[in-house]
Design an enzyme around this catalytic site. Structure first.
Site, PDB file in Angstrom:
ATOM      1  N   GLY A 230       0.809  -1.207   0.000  1.00 36.11           N
ATOM      2  CA  GLY A 230       0.000   0.000   0.000  1.00 36.11           C
ATOM      3  C   GLY A 230       0.842   1.257   0.000  1.00 36.11           C
ATOM      4  N   ARG A 232       2.945   4.280   1.149  1.00 37.84           N
ATOM      5  CA  ARG A 232       3.868   4.518   2.255  1.00 37.84           C
ATOM      6  C   ARG A 232       4.125   3.265   3.097  1.00 37.84           C
ATOM      7  NH1 ARG A 232       6.649   8.836   0.685  1.00 37.84           N
ATOM      8  NH2 ARG A 232       5.411  10.736   0.552  1.00 37.84           N
ATOM      9  N   SER A 236       9.049   0.797  -1.850  1.00 36.66           N
ATOM     10  CA  SER A 236      10.158   1.321  -2.655  1.00 36.66           C
ATOM     11  C   SER A 236      11.493   1.145  -1.941  1.00 36.66           C
ATOM     12  CB  SER A 236       9.928   2.803  -2.967  1.00 36.66           C
ATOM     13  OG  SER A 236       8.837   2.967  -3.861  1.00 36.66           O
ATOM     14  N   HIS A 271      13.267  10.206  -3.227  1.00 33.40           N
ATOM     15  CA  HIS A 271      13.695   8.958  -3.871  1.00 33.40           C
ATOM     16  C   HIS A 271      15.124   9.081  -4.388  1.00 33.40           C
ATOM     17  CE1 HIS A 271      10.072   6.251  -4.350  1.00 33.40           C
ATOM     18  NE2 HIS A 271       9.569   7.308  -3.747  1.00 33.40           N
ATOM     19  N   ARG A 274      17.863   8.816  -1.747  1.00 33.99           N
ATOM     20  CA  ARG A 274      18.090   7.472  -1.196  1.00 33.99           C
ATOM     21  C   ARG A 274      18.959   6.609  -2.091  1.00 33.99           C
ATOM     22  NH1 ARG A 274      12.318   6.686   0.031  1.00 33.99           N
ATOM     23  NH2 ARG A 274      12.306   5.307  -1.770  1.00 33.99           N
ATOM     24  N   ASP A 301      10.002   1.606 -10.884  1.00 34.61           N
ATOM     25  CA  ASP A 301       9.147   2.202  -9.856  1.00 34.61           C
ATOM     26  C   ASP A 301       8.300   3.297 -10.512  1.00 34.61           C
ATOM     27  OD1 ASP A 301       8.018   2.923  -7.474  1.00 34.61           O
ATOM     28  OD2 ASP A 301       9.893   3.396  -6.461  1.00 34.61           O
TER      29      ASP A 301
END
Length: 400
Positions: A230, A232, A236, A271, A274, A301
């Site tokens: 789902g 959050r 990822s 993103h 990271r 993604d």
């Protein structure tokens, strides 16, 4: 060359003294880990830790034959008493070599953090690299002539160390990678094993003796993985973690940019921060072409944004367009993607969303997207060796 791991934990051990966290609470019995120390052929001790003599005895070894004690990193806290009969502990300056009377050759390898790594070559030629906690090799050559037989280091804390060694072929297909310096930020039990296996590494209990250079099946890294969950949920992060030990990765962003949308730009920025600097980003929805070509691993993604683009292309949001060829056109594009996944030779980790477990969308187009994403997820998952569900940051294996 025999290697006995007298301990496999972080410098403070696991559980940490007086730490109330859940990981430390679970680290009992066989899951407890003393500070990492390595005994090589009963002749070389790498890192001197409290209780080393007793740890060796429990593993069926003795320290009486040790001819050299080397430290890899600064040891905080009170000084460790040197057991009777052991030579004084010391460190070898970076780049220097020494040879033991046993015939072992030792070379100090520079690290990018306080400490020293040691390359140990046995008289018979087997090669071991041991790295201190929180460190990765510095100043590596472009390529090495022969990969190490075994690499022992902080895989959970510094996965990029493995990536760097792979980039110069110091870790090859037959190299055994052993994770040590395990701290309480690493997941316990089977989850740690699963996460390490995704990196081609493994860990072992304290007291384990391994034969360096002996054939051992390297953990099989799945070639195709689907990560779902789902909003959050951490999906990822889980996908990125699965490829963080690879030296080169293509990050495929299917969402692209959105002019004037500050919130979306902030998401994209998080993103990017990271990802390892060595990763390359491609903003595209032409996934079939990437999957059919050769190259480094792909991190896609995400599939839900790919589907949004695919539905935009055929105007699937319109009931009239959907009925007059839109559905057929979308099915064809999805089939092309699924066929490309089935035939790809690249390592692929794809992220998608689970949208069918909540409130039923209020519009026909919303329900259509939900249904089509469910179908796409199922078809894509059928072609993957590994399928993971992420819930509240916790990963559940559905396949593989």
């Amino acid at each position: 060359m025999e290697l006995t791991l007298l301990g496999t934990g972080a410098p403070d051990g696991l559980p940490r003294p007086d730490c109330p966290c859940a990981a430390c609470a679970a680290a009992r019995g066989a899951r407890a880990r003393a500070a990492t120390a390595l005994l090589v052929d009963d002749a070389l001790l790498l890192d001197l830790t409290p209780g080393a003599v007793f740890a060796a005895a429990r593993a069926g070894h003795s320290l009486t034959g040790v001819r050299q004690v080397l430290l890899t990193h600064p040891h905080d806290g009170p000084a460790v008493e040197l057991p009777a009969g052991l030579p004084a502990a010391g460190r070898v300056p970076d780049g220097q070599e020494l040879t033991l009377i046993s015939g072992h050759r030792i070379r100090a390898v520079p690290m990018d953090a306080p400490g020293t790594g040691y390359e140990v070559t046995a008289p018979e030629g087997e090669r071991l690299l041991y790295m201190p906690p929180g460190a990765a090799p510095a100043g590596l050559a472009d390529r090495v002539a022969v990969p190490y037989d075994m690499v022992v280091g902080d895989v959970t804390g510094r996965p990029d160390a493995v990536a760097r060694l792979r980039a110069v072929e110091a870790i090859g297909p037959a190299t055994e990678v052993i994770a040590v310096h395990i701290d309480h930020d690493a997941p316990p039990g089977p989850e740690l094993d699963r996460r390490l296996a995704a990196s081609g590494a493994r860990t072992v209990p304290d007291g384990t003796t391994l034969v360096v250079g002996e054939y051992h099946a390297v953990p099989d890294v799945p070639r195709r993985t689907l990560v779902t969950g789902g909003a959050r949920s951490g999906k990822s992060v889980e996908a990125e973690r699965r490829l963080e030990t690879f030296p080169e990765v293509v990050y495929v962003a299917t969402g692209g940019g959105r002019d004037g949308d500050a919130e979306w730009a902030a998401r994209i920025g998080l993103h990017r921060e990271r990802r390892p600097a060595a990763w390359r980003t491609e903003e595209t929805c032409e996934l079939a072409e990437l999957l059919e070509s050769d190259g480094p691993p792909l991190l896609i993604d995400c599939l839900s944004l790919w589907l949004t683009d695919a539905m935009d292309r055929v105007d699937a949001w319109s009931d009239e367009a959907w009925a007059n060829g839109g559905e057929t056109a979308l099915r064809k594009r999805v089939a092309e993607l699924v066929g490309a996944v089935r035939g790809t030779r690249r390592t692929v980790v794809a992220v998608t969303n689970e949208v069918g477990s909540g409130v039923v969308p209020a519009t026909a187009s919303g329900r259509r997207f939900r249904d089509e994403l469910g179908r796409l997820n199922a078809a894509f998952a059928d072609e993957c060796e590994h399928v993971l569900l992420v819930v509240a940051g916790q990963t559940v294996t559905l396949r593989g």
